[in-house]
Write an enzyme that holds these catalytic residues in place. Structure first.
Site, short mmCIF file in Angstrom:
data_model
loop_
_atom_site.label_atom_id
_atom_site.label_comp_id
_atom_site.label_asym_id
_atom_site.label_seq_id
_atom_site.Cartn_x
_atom_site.Cartn_y
_atom_site.Cartn_z
CB CYS A 129 -4.95 4.18 -15.12
SG CYS A 129 -5.01 5.57 -13.97
CB CYS A 133 -3.81 9.14 -14.83
SG CYS A 133 -3.13 8.71 -13.20
CB CYS A 138 -0.50 7.10 -15.07
SG CYS A 138 -1.48 5.62 -14.67
N GLY A 154 -3.65 -20.69 5.08
CA GLY A 154 -2.54 -20.67 6.03
C GLY A 154 -2.25 -19.31 6.61
CG ASP A 180 -5.38 -17.60 0.56
OD1 ASP A 180 -6.42 -18.29 0.49
OD2 ASP A 180 -5.33 -16.53 1.19
CB SER A 181 -3.36 -23.00 1.71
OG SER A 181 -2.62 -22.30 2.72
CG ASP A 240 -0.54 -12.05 -2.82
OD1 ASP A 240 -1.43 -11.74 -2.01
OD2 ASP A 240 0.45 -12.74 -2.50
CG HIS A 278 -3.34 5.71 -10.13
ND1 HIS A 278 -2.60 6.01 -11.25
CD2 HIS A 278 -2.49 5.87 -9.07
CE1 HIS A 278 -1.38 6.36 -10.90
NE2 HIS A 278 -1.27 6.28 -9.58
#
Length: 385
Positions: free
Chosen positions: A305, A308, A303, A95, A92-93, A265, A334
């Site tokens: 992952c 899980c 799930c 900002g 990111d900048s 994001d 998760h």
């Protein structure tokens, strides 16, 4: 071949499935980008992030400017070498810190002077300095320096701010020297339709490799936010990726993808995990609740992952109550996988031409019979009613 190339592979209503080529590999959209503010996604190893399907990581220009310093990062191979994530990075900048550190900064036409949150020393950030720092960090995707106004802000302030952001975009573009970095412009305008349209149209005039929708998810109601997303994606070009900044709630992703957004994001999934909560298709569950102490089920049925597949809600509730760092790590893992699975499923639905049915099924599971009006209106605007 161009360093950056975005191709829309399929559409379903206004939802898009795309392929975005970067110098560090192609990424499939729509996608969620985990936030690694200081070059690290808190508690998670790069190999774990790759395993759960992360494609792009986001780092923070302001924080890395203060510590460890951009030249140290450059000398150690840029973010790709320094932080061990070999895939694409976005920086990111700075900002957003213009808003979030409002009590520690002063804005003028040249840029912003921050009072460092570390030691109180003054830090000057201008469009030129922001690009210089981002070039040293070496991210694939870099953001033009902007001002993110707080919500609510007076209309006169929003107009002056977006005009300044456009001037800063022009200076950011002039300051850019690296052809292996794609500069994204950020449209502002708050929740004022006329100003939002003005900012978006003027930003598009710069013919950039990608565009961000900024200044939303900063406290405004969703009834005010999503009409601005719909307006923005109507104006933004079809052949460029669209990035809705700071958005990470599952229902927000489903609504915004339906309106034609490609990139997202947020710190939400990892911060929520560190606070002891898990994301599921039915909503968020708080593992501090005593009812989970004897629950043998995984966090979320189906799930894939590690959390899980390995641990029960009871064990995770124990870790959270005991203050064990492993609890936050496993919940963060998760939660990120939950969002990646969601965007992967959204992409598959778009490729089948069935995004409307996917979004409606998500809404029924997430909200039951009381689907919020803002969600229904967003789906209708995206052609999914």
């Amino acid at each position: 071949m161009e360093a950056f190339r975005f191709t829309v592979l399929a559409r379903s209503g206004r939802a898009r499935a795309g392929l975005f080529h970067t110098p560090h590999g192609p990424v499939q959209t729509p996608l969620f980008m985990p936030v690694g503010t200081q070059g690290s996604v808190k508690g998670l190893l790069p190999k774990d992030l790759k395993e759960i399907g992360s494609q792009v990581l986001l780092a923070n220009t302001y924080h890395l400017l203060l510590r460890p310093g951009p030249e140290r990062v450059r000398a150690l191979g840029g973010l790709h070498g320094f932080a061990g994530w070999k895939g694409p990075w976005l920086t990111d900048s700075g900002g957003f810190q213009v808003m979030s550190l409002g009590h520690l900064r002063r804005i003028d036409e040249e840029g912003v002077v921050f009072q460092s949150h570390l030691d109180g020393s003054p830090v000057r950030l201008t469009p030129e300095e922001s690009l210089k720092v981002q070039e040293a960090l070496g991210a694939d995707l870099v953001m033009a320096f902007d001002e993110c106004p707080p919500y609510p802000s007076p209309r006169a302030y929003l107009k002056a701010s977006l005009e300044r952001t456009l001037r800063w975009l022009e200076r950011s573009l002039r300051a850019k020297t690296r052809p292996d970095q794609a500069l994204f412009g950020i449209a502002q305008g708050g929740t004022d339709p006329e100003l939002r349209a003005l900012s978006t149209r003027e930003t598009v005039r710069f013919r950039l490799p990608g565009y961000a929708i900024g200044g939303l998810a900063v406290g405004e109601p969703k009834e005010a936010m999503f009409p601005m997303v719909a307006l923005s994606t109507e104006i933004l070009p079809e052949d460029r990726p669209r990035y809705l900044m700071g958005v990470g709630h599952p229902e927000d992703l489903v609504a915004a993808i339906g309106l034609g957004v490609d990139l997202f994001d947020s710190v939400y999934p990892t911060r929520t995990g560190r606070f002891g909560s898990a994301l599921t298709l039915e909503g968020r569950i708080n593992l501090k609740n005593a009812r989970f102490l004897e629950d043998p089920r995984p966090l979320e049925e189906g799930c894939d992952c590690y959390t899980c597949q390995t641990f029960s809600r009871a064990y995770l509730a124990h870790l959270v109550r005991a203050g064990e760092m492993l609890g936050g790590i496993l919940l963060s893992l998760h939660n990120l996988r939950h969002l990646h699975r969601l965007t992967e499923a959204a992409r598959e639905a778009i490729l089948r031409g069935e995004y409307g049915a996917f979004a409606q099924a998500f809404a029924q599971r997430r909200f039951g019979k009381e689907v919020p009006r803002w969600f229904q209106e967003a789906l209708a605007a995206g052609g999914h009613a």
